[in-house]
Design an enzyme around this catalytic site. Structure first.
Site, PDB file in Angstrom:
ATOM      1  N   TYR A   1      -1.997  -0.643  10.462  1.00 13.94           N
ATOM      2  CA  TYR A   1      -2.091  -0.878   8.951  1.00 13.94           C
ATOM      3  C   TYR A   1      -0.783  -0.482   8.284  1.00 13.94           C
ATOM      4  O   TYR A   1      -0.325  -1.080   7.403  1.00 13.94           O
ATOM      5  CB  TYR A   1      -3.361  -0.428   8.335  1.00 13.94           C
ATOM      6  CG  TYR A   1      -3.853  -0.599   6.890  1.00 13.94           C
ATOM      7  CD1 TYR A   1      -4.012  -1.831   6.393  1.00 13.94           C
ATOM      8  CD2 TYR A   1      -3.428   0.504   5.883  1.00 13.94           C
ATOM      9  CE1 TYR A   1      -4.380  -1.861   5.154  1.00 13.94           C
ATOM     10  CE2 TYR A   1      -3.511   0.245   4.501  1.00 13.94           C
ATOM     11  CZ  TYR A   1      -3.846  -0.915   4.203  1.00 13.94           C
ATOM     12  OH  TYR A   1      -4.096  -1.121   3.032  1.00 13.94           O
TER      13      TYR A   1
ATOM     14  N   SER B   1       0.888  -1.033  -0.096  1.00 12.89           N
ATOM     15  CA  SER B   1      -0.074   0.133   0.071  1.00 12.89           C
ATOM     16  C   SER B   1       1.049   1.227   0.153  1.00 12.89           C
ATOM     17  O   SER B   1       2.138   1.177   0.326  1.00 12.89           O
ATOM     18  CB  SER B   1      -0.918   0.142   1.070  1.00 12.89           C
ATOM     19  OG  SER B   1      -1.574   1.146   1.450  1.00 12.89           O
TER      20      SER B   1
END
Length: 268
Positions: A173, A159
């Site tokens: 995350y 990501s």
């Protein structure tokens, strides 16, 4: 003996055409980007092993693909990527069912988390367990398959959040995606000069369930647009790709190196 030229002619840069990867395993295939990738590869005539924890959603996707592409081979496997023994078993069974695996996409992940220090550490541990340990388990099993075959393409879906530590509910995350990006680089280094390709993909904001409640998301694209960009990035088999290229490839250096006050204004 003639002297060597101080300015030798530049060598032509030749980029190889990636081979067609016919047999593809996708984790986290029951929804979102995983399901959209499955639809695109199915339309392209690929054979798929679809893995996720939610069997009803997998079954529905399998029925859709078989209806739309009756000549294709689409197998489903209930899989919790945090269970290493289960990952090994499913990977082996999928290889048997499809006659081998040419590409494995480590896509399974969750985005739920909590701000550090608010008494919700269990949520953050769950994110790290799924995203980091789950990806590691997938990579271990995939590389074993590829090593035996001496061929294959490993894809790790990281990501843009991996490039810099994000605050608030994104802390775990962001940490998890940075960890698996480093894992991808480590495996690529270990397999240097081997016929096994490793790609790490860094998607920006794409409208999926994982970020639908994020009030700070910027430059988001819809799921079909994002999935097309992700498909193209994976098919290129480049080592490191930001998706979609605009604006994320241009923002990546800023995200990595901007002073924290400036970065916080960009990230929200």
């Amino acid at each position: 003996m003639p002297l060597l030229s101080r300015n030798p002619p530049p060598r032509a840069s030749v980029r190889r055409t990636p081979p067609r990867r016919q047999r593809i395993l996708i984790t986290g295939a029951s929804s979102g980007l995983g399901a959209e990738l499955a639809r695109r590869w199915a339309a392209d005539g690929r054979d798929l092993a679809l893995c996720a924890r939610r069997q009803p959603e997998l079954d529905a996707l399998q029925q859709e693909l078989r209806r739309d592409h009756p000549a294709g081979s689409f197998e489903t496997y209930r899989l919790d990527v945090t269970d290493d023994a289960e990952v090994q078993r499913v990977m082996g069974r999928a290889a048997e069912d499809l006659g081998g695996l040419d590409r494995v996409v480590a896509n399974a992940g969750i985005g739920l988390g909590a701000q550090v220090g608010t008494g919700q550490a269990a949520d953050n541990r769950r994110v790290l367990q799924t995203n980091v340990i789950g990806t590691l388990n997938t990579v271990e099993a995939a590389v074993q398959q590829f090593w035996t075959a001496q061929a294959g393409h490993l894809v790790i879906i990281s990501s843009m959040a991996a490039l810099r530590g994000l605050g608030g509910r994104m802390a775990a995350y962001s940490t998890s995606k940075a960890a698996i990006a480093t894992l991808g680089e480590s495996v690529r280094s270990s397999l240097w000069n081997r016929p096994i390709t490793v790609s790490t993909i860094f998607p920006g904001y794409i409208d999926t369930a994982i970020n639908e409640d994020d009030p700070n998301k910027k430059w988001s694209v819809d799921l079909p647009t994002g999935a097309t960009a992700l498909y193209d990035a994976i098919e290129s088999e480049r080592a490191r790709v930001y998706v979609p290229t605009r604006p994320w490839a241009f923002l990546a250096p800023v995200m990595r190196f901007a002073p924290l006050p400036i970065f916080r204004r960009i990230a929200g």
